[in-house]
Design an enzyme around this catalytic site. Structure first.
Site, PDB file in Angstrom:
ATOM      1  N   HIS A 107      45.288  43.713  32.553  1.00 51.04           N
ATOM      2  CA  HIS A 107      45.657  43.700  33.973  1.00 51.04           C
ATOM      3  C   HIS A 107      46.592  42.502  34.183  1.00 51.04           C
ATOM      4  CE1 HIS A 107      44.963  43.098  38.325  1.00 51.04           C
ATOM      5  NE2 HIS A 107      44.480  44.320  38.362  1.00 51.04           N
ATOM      6  N   ASP A 110      37.957  39.259  30.278  1.00 50.49           N
ATOM      7  CA  ASP A 110      38.088  39.757  31.641  1.00 50.49           C
ATOM      8  C   ASP A 110      37.096  40.908  31.791  1.00 50.49           C
ATOM      9  OD1 ASP A 110      38.730  41.192  33.891  1.00 50.49           O
ATOM     10  OD2 ASP A 110      40.885  41.281  33.499  1.00 50.49           O
ATOM     11  N   GLN A 146      36.057  45.169  34.837  1.00 58.97           N
ATOM     12  CA  GLN A 146      35.722  46.596  34.795  1.00 58.97           C
ATOM     13  C   GLN A 146      34.477  46.870  33.944  1.00 58.97           C
ATOM     14  OE1 GLN A 146      37.015  48.803  36.672  1.00 58.97           O
ATOM     15  NE2 GLN A 146      38.793  47.674  37.417  1.00 58.97           N
ATOM     16  N   LYS A 178      33.855  44.764  42.716  1.00 55.26           N
ATOM     17  CA  LYS A 178      33.875  45.925  41.814  1.00 55.26           C
ATOM     18  C   LYS A 178      32.468  46.246  41.318  1.00 55.26           C
ATOM     19  CE  LYS A 178      38.524  44.849  40.141  1.00 55.26           C
ATOM     20  NZ  LYS A 178      39.391  45.870  40.726  1.00 55.26           N
ATOM     21  N   CYS A 216      48.410  47.738  38.284  1.00 56.93           N
ATOM     22  CA  CYS A 216      48.586  46.334  37.871  1.00 56.93           C
ATOM     23  C   CYS A 216      48.570  46.190  36.350  1.00 56.93           C
ATOM     24  CB  CYS A 216      47.535  45.411  38.494  1.00 56.93           C
ATOM     25  SG  CYS A 216      47.672  45.319  40.266  1.00 56.93           S
TER      26      CYS A 216
HETATM   27  N1  PLP Z   1      41.141  42.534  35.641  1.00 59.33           N
HETATM   28  C1  PLP Z   1      40.914  43.848  35.656  1.00 59.33           C
HETATM   29  C2  PLP Z   1      40.648  44.565  34.357  1.00 59.33           C
HETATM   30  C3  PLP Z   1      40.919  44.545  36.864  1.00 59.33           C
HETATM   31  O1  PLP Z   1      40.691  45.859  36.872  1.00 59.33           O
HETATM   32  C4  PLP Z   1      41.166  43.835  38.057  1.00 59.33           C
HETATM   33  C5  PLP Z   1      41.244  44.547  39.351  1.00 59.33           C
HETATM   34  O2  PLP Z   1      41.591  45.703  39.419  1.00 59.33           O
HETATM   35  C6  PLP Z   1      41.371  42.450  37.990  1.00 59.33           C
HETATM   36  C7  PLP Z   1      41.356  41.837  36.763  1.00 59.33           C
HETATM   37  C8  PLP Z   1      41.609  41.644  39.215  1.00 59.33           C
HETATM   38  O3  PLP Z   1      40.461  41.631  40.011  1.00 59.33           O
HETATM   39  P1  PLP Z   1      40.493  40.989  41.468  1.00 59.33           P
HETATM   40  O4  PLP Z   1      41.609  41.635  42.204  1.00 59.33           O
HETATM   41  O5  PLP Z   1      39.142  41.331  42.025  1.00 59.33           O
HETATM   42  O6  PLP Z   1      40.683  39.526  41.299  1.00 59.33           O
END
Ligand code: PLP
Length: 397
Positions: free
Chosen positions: A114, A191, A194, A217, A355
């Protein structure tokens, strides 16, 4: 299970909510925890001498311990509350970058990250004169572990990788990724945005040094997230932001910093949202995280089979080990058109690059349509998606 918003009608259709990878809906317990805080507890934490401040502080710190147990961290000092995954990763990249990145150094990320796990590292690399190295992945969406191993050099300082890809659904072999990095004495940030709502996460078992995730999430409110950092490494990082509870003593000549984890929590945190996160963890534990994972796995198999029965539909991300995310294209139709027509039938999906622009570049496509599942998703929801796609296909293909 009581998710009030799921009773919503959209253009005279039952809402079919399949955008859970973007954010999950909230169960009543979480909404009650949030409103309960503002109705009965609202007060700034840590520094107040009065009843409400003491109560709010106690409840806030209880959630820290709950999160510690949830991810099996050794100590609650290793749990830092943030606004979400993005802020958690920015915290680590910024602090770690200042302390440990220098000219010529390298940070390894995967090709399926992401943007939130790419850009903070790019910023840190730019400041330090360091550079990114990228782990490639196969057409199925599986990381090339041989290529990963060959990316290490004496200049490698960090590996940052998603536990689960938000676009491809791939569950990455995180333990192996960590073990290989540790063989090279390189720390690893995972990270987990998900992952945490879909499978049990044990940071000690994974062996990672940092693990970041977002409350929203995993059935909790927006505005709260977590950065787990292994104490030994976290204690070596300089502060990220200054002010509020992060100090021990301030003079105009010099400031000394608070102990972990407060050193990384500058300013007033989102206390109500943290209490909501606590309620969300209770909700997930009551459902059983393995049960949630099994349910979503079964839906994934069902959805994959049914979607592939639609002529011209292609799925992106077909790794053997996947979480409940299906990205697809319907013939040559633009994903945005598909999403707009689905919306008119009450079906909420996400369209675009999610993203993850480098993934789209890898496949040479502008974006995908993404359906993603949660504990409340049903076979009927999948059936509704498939029926709607069959209905709109002739208009687009
Ligand atoms: N990393 C992953 C794999 C994501 O799916 C997301 C959000 O879609 C993020 C990071 C960023 O999360 P946040 O917008 O809650 O900071």
């Amino acid at each position: 299970m009581d998710f009030p918003i799921l009773d919503t009608n959209v253009y005279n259709h039952r809402l079919v909510y399949l955008d859970n990878a973007a954010t999950t809906q909230k169960p009543r317990q979480v909404i009650d925890a949030l409103t309960g805080y503002y109705l009965t507890l609202n007060s700034n934490i840590h520094r107040g001498a009065h009843y409400l401040a003491a109560q709010a502080t106690e409840r806030y710190e209880e959630v820290r311990t709950k999160v510690q147990r949830f991810v099996n961290a050794r100590s609650s000092k290793e749990i830092v509350f943030t606004r979400g995954t993005t802020e958690s990763i920015n915290l680590v990249a910024s602090s770690f970058g200042r302390a440990f990145l220098g000219p010529g150094d390298e940070v390894i990320v995967s090709g399926m990250e992401h943007h939130s796990n790419i850009v903070p590292w790019q910023l840190a690399c730019e400041l330090a004169g360091a550079r990114l190295r990228v782990i490639p992945f196969s057409d199925e969406g599986v990381l090339d572990m041989e290529a990963y191993g060959s990316l290490f050099s004496p200049h490698t300082r960090m590996v940052a990788c998603a536990h689960v890809s938000n676009t491809l659904g791939t569950v990455n072999p995180v333990r192996e990724i960590v073990a290989i990095a540790h063989d090279h004495n390189v720390p690893v940030l995972i990270d987990g945005a998900q992952a945490v709502a879909h499978m049990p996460v044990d940071v000690q078992q994974l062996g990672c040094d940092f693990y970041c995730f977002s409350g929203h999430k995993m059935y909790a409110p927006m505005g709260v997230g977590v950065m787990y950092g292994r104490e030994e490494l976290l204690s070596q990082l300089p502060p990220y932001q200054g002010g509020g509870e992060m100090i021990k003593d301030v003079t105009f000549e010099r400031t000394t910093y608070n102990e972990l984890p407060f050193r990384f929590e500058a300013g007033t945190p989102s206390v109500g949202d943290v209490l909501g996160l606590g309620a969300a963890i209770d909700f997930m534990l009551a459902q059983g995280i393995e049960n949630i994972g099994r349910h979503e796995d079964e839906l994934l198999r069902y959805a994959t089979e049914r979607l592939l029965s639609i002529p011209g539909l292609r799925i992106f991300g077909t790794a053997p080990h996947k979480a409940g995310v299906v990205s697809f294209l319907l013939g040559e139709a633009h994903p945005y058109d598909v999403g707009t027509l689905l919306d008119k039938l009450g079906i909420a999906v996400r369209t675009g690059h999610h993203c993850t622009q480098p993934i789209m570049d890898r496949y040479g496509i502008p974006g995908t349509v993404r359906a993603s599942f949660a504990c409340y998703t049903t076979r009927e929801d999948v059936d509704a998606l498939v029926a709607a796609l069959v209905r709109i296909a002739p208009m687009l293909m």
